[in-house]
Design an enzyme around this catalytic site. Structure first.
Site, PDB file in Angstrom:
ATOM      1  N   LYS A 124       0.832  -1.211   0.000  1.00 45.80           N
ATOM      2  CA  LYS A 124       0.000   0.000   0.000  1.00 45.80           C
ATOM      3  C   LYS A 124       0.867   1.263   0.000  1.00 45.80           C
ATOM      4  O   LYS A 124       0.636   2.186  -0.760  1.00 45.80           O
ATOM      5  CB  LYS A 124      -0.925   0.031   1.230  1.00 45.80           C
ATOM      6  CG  LYS A 124      -1.894  -1.144   1.306  1.00 45.80           C
ATOM      7  CD  LYS A 124      -2.879  -1.008   2.466  1.00 45.80           C
ATOM      8  CE  LYS A 124      -2.259  -0.975   3.850  1.00 45.80           C
ATOM      9  NZ  LYS A 124      -1.588  -2.233   4.250  1.00 45.80           N
ATOM     10  N   ARG A 173      12.019  -6.003   4.460  1.00 39.83           N
ATOM     11  CA  ARG A 173      11.714  -4.608   4.126  1.00 39.83           C
ATOM     12  C   ARG A 173      12.633  -3.645   4.864  1.00 39.83           C
ATOM     13  O   ARG A 173      12.919  -3.795   6.043  1.00 39.83           O
ATOM     14  CB  ARG A 173      10.261  -4.290   4.505  1.00 39.83           C
ATOM     15  CG  ARG A 173       9.890  -2.834   4.286  1.00 39.83           C
ATOM     16  CD  ARG A 173       8.414  -2.590   4.130  1.00 39.83           C
ATOM     17  NE  ARG A 173       7.613  -2.941   5.297  1.00 39.83           N
ATOM     18  CZ  ARG A 173       6.298  -2.777   5.346  1.00 39.83           C
ATOM     19  NH1 ARG A 173       5.659  -2.278   4.299  1.00 39.83           N
ATOM     20  NH2 ARG A 173       5.635  -3.110   6.431  1.00 39.83           N
ATOM     21  N   ARG A 177      11.667  -1.598  10.240  1.00 41.85           N
ATOM     22  CA  ARG A 177      10.646  -1.189  11.210  1.00 41.85           C
ATOM     23  C   ARG A 177      10.563  -2.176  12.375  1.00 41.85           C
ATOM     24  O   ARG A 177      10.581  -3.382  12.163  1.00 41.85           O
ATOM     25  CB  ARG A 177       9.282  -1.107  10.510  1.00 41.85           C
ATOM     26  CG  ARG A 177       9.109   0.174   9.739  1.00 41.85           C
ATOM     27  CD  ARG A 177       7.864   0.184   8.888  1.00 41.85           C
ATOM     28  NE  ARG A 177       6.678  -0.341   9.547  1.00 41.85           N
ATOM     29  CZ  ARG A 177       5.463  -0.297   8.996  1.00 41.85           C
ATOM     30  NH1 ARG A 177       5.307   0.253   7.787  1.00 41.85           N
ATOM     31  NH2 ARG A 177       4.428  -0.791   9.606  1.00 41.85           N
ATOM     32  N   ARG A 205       0.045  -8.551  13.431  1.00 42.02           N
ATOM     33  CA  ARG A 205      -0.612  -7.620  12.501  1.00 42.02           C
ATOM     34  C   ARG A 205      -1.505  -8.373  11.516  1.00 42.02           C
ATOM     35  O   ARG A 205      -2.581  -7.903  11.157  1.00 42.02           O
ATOM     36  CB  ARG A 205       0.455  -6.788  11.759  1.00 42.02           C
ATOM     37  CG  ARG A 205       1.140  -5.782  12.691  1.00 42.02           C
ATOM     38  CD  ARG A 205       2.443  -5.295  12.128  1.00 42.02           C
ATOM     39  NE  ARG A 205       2.278  -4.407  11.001  1.00 42.02           N
ATOM     40  CZ  ARG A 205       3.233  -4.158  10.107  1.00 42.02           C
ATOM     41  NH1 ARG A 205       4.415  -4.742  10.213  1.00 42.02           N
ATOM     42  NH2 ARG A 205       3.009  -3.331   9.118  1.00 42.02           N
TER      43      ARG A 205
HETATM   44  P1  AMP Z   1       1.107   0.786   8.839  1.00 44.66           P
HETATM   45  O1  AMP Z   1       2.285   1.624   8.509  1.00 44.66           O
HETATM   46  O2  AMP Z   1      -0.138   1.212   8.096  1.00 44.66           O
HETATM   47  O3  AMP Z   1       1.375  -0.690   8.703  1.00 44.66           O
HETATM   48  O4  AMP Z   1       0.789   1.054  10.380  1.00 44.66           O
HETATM   49  C1  AMP Z   1       1.733   0.763  11.386  1.00 44.66           C
HETATM   50  C2  AMP Z   1       1.047   0.631  12.733  1.00 44.66           C
HETATM   51  O5  AMP Z   1       0.407   1.858  13.077  1.00 44.66           O
HETATM   52  C3  AMP Z   1      -0.061  -0.406  12.796  1.00 44.66           C
HETATM   53  O6  AMP Z   1       0.420  -1.731  13.009  1.00 44.66           O
HETATM   54  C4  AMP Z   1      -0.865   0.108  13.981  1.00 44.66           C
HETATM   55  O7  AMP Z   1      -0.212  -0.135  15.202  1.00 44.66           O
HETATM   56  C5  AMP Z   1      -0.818   1.614  13.749  1.00 44.66           C
HETATM   57  N1  AMP Z   1      -1.923   2.062  12.858  1.00 44.66           N
HETATM   58  C6  AMP Z   1      -1.794   2.629  11.630  1.00 44.66           C
HETATM   59  N2  AMP Z   1      -2.987   2.910  11.107  1.00 44.66           N
HETATM   60  C7  AMP Z   1      -3.901   2.510  12.020  1.00 44.66           C
HETATM   61  C8  AMP Z   1      -5.319   2.502  12.054  1.00 44.66           C
HETATM   62  N3  AMP Z   1      -6.026   2.983  11.024  1.00 44.66           N
HETATM   63  N4  AMP Z   1      -5.924   2.009  13.153  1.00 44.66           N
HETATM   64  C9  AMP Z   1      -5.221   1.520  14.191  1.00 44.66           C
HETATM   65  N5  AMP Z   1      -3.872   1.483  14.231  1.00 44.66           N
HETATM   66  C10 AMP Z   1      -3.216   1.974  13.148  1.00 44.66           C
END
Ligand code: AMP
Length: 219
Positions: A13, A127, A161, A172
């Site tokens: 994404k 990654r 990360r 996740r």
């Molecule tokens: P991402 O970079 O989108 O994979 O997000 C990294 C982390 O941020 C996720 O594993 C959650 O801990 C938190 N996070 C990001 N977006 C959301 C969301 N919409 N709702 C809840 N937690 C989020």
């Protein structure tokens, strides 16, 4: 055009969103990036969400809904936006719909990037990303030209990360299947699926075949 990029962690994404913002001139709204910025700056919010993010859990709905509510009011969103990583729960999806409906707006399209769990695990473990410009690499399939150095901005020291460890990725994925995947029921015919296991260029081409006609009709 108001679009959502939907899919499991590591589906691509973020990589795709960064390409699409230049093509369509609308901003990428990544709640993950916004939250990571708070953590990096050690803001009160960052300190609050740090542990749950590292473990692969979800930040509370109220926090991310408020972030998106504020962010979508900025002028750069007047022609639309590309949501990346939001919504992630039914509550967030309903709040987004209500937020937009109050302004006479709606989501035009949801692009679901399909990617099986074993591919997601592999991608997360390999990654790396640039802490300066956000460029994303995979040590095997999309490595930087010079080891540990960002191709785009030259920053030395790419980062892995903390939530890309196998343990956090498994958590996740559980969250994705349990809480995020059910969101597809909110979108019906505006949900279009692409195969996220293809090369980044092929995935971009598939997404463009969905978004180009919409962008043309909304300009
Ligand atoms: P991402 O970079 O989108 O994979 O997000 C990294 C982390 O941020 C996720 O594993 C959650 O801990 C938190 N996070 C990001 N977006 C959301 C969301 N919409 N709702 C809840 N937690 C989020």
């Amino acid at each position: 055009m108001r679009a959502i990029l939907f899919g499991p962690p590591g589906a691509g994404k973020g990589t795709q969103a960064k390409r699409l913002v230049d093509l369509y001139g609308i901003p990428q709204l990544s709640t993950g990036d916004m939250l990571r910025e708070h953590v990096k700056n050690q803001s009160p919010l960052g300190l609050k969400v740090d542990a749950v993010m590292k473990s692969g859990g979800l930040v509370s709905d109220d926090i991310v809904i408020q972030m998106i509510e504020e962010r979508t009011q900025r002028t750069d969103c007047k022609n639309g936006f590309l949501l990346d990583g939001f919504p992630r729960t039914i509550t967030q999806g309903q709040a987004l719909n209500a937020m937009l409906a109050a302004k006479g707006q709606q989501i035009d399209v949801v692009v679901g990037i399909d990617c099986p769990d074993d591919v997601v695990r592999d991608r997360a473990v390999f990654r790396r990303s640039c802490p300066q410009c956000g460029a994303i690499y995979h040590l095997q399939s999309l490595p930087p030209q010079v080891s540990d150095t960002c191709d785009r901005c030259g920053k030395i020291g790419l980062i892995h990360r903390p939530d890309d460890t196998l343990e956090a990725v498994n958590k996740r994925l559980n969250k994705f299947h349990g809480e995020t995947a059910p969101l597809t029921s909110l979108y019906g015919a505006i949900l279009k699926r692409v195969d996220g296991t293809k090369s980044p260029d092929d995935v971009t081409a598939s997404i463009r075949s969905i978004l180009d006609p919409l962008a043309a009709s909304s300009s």
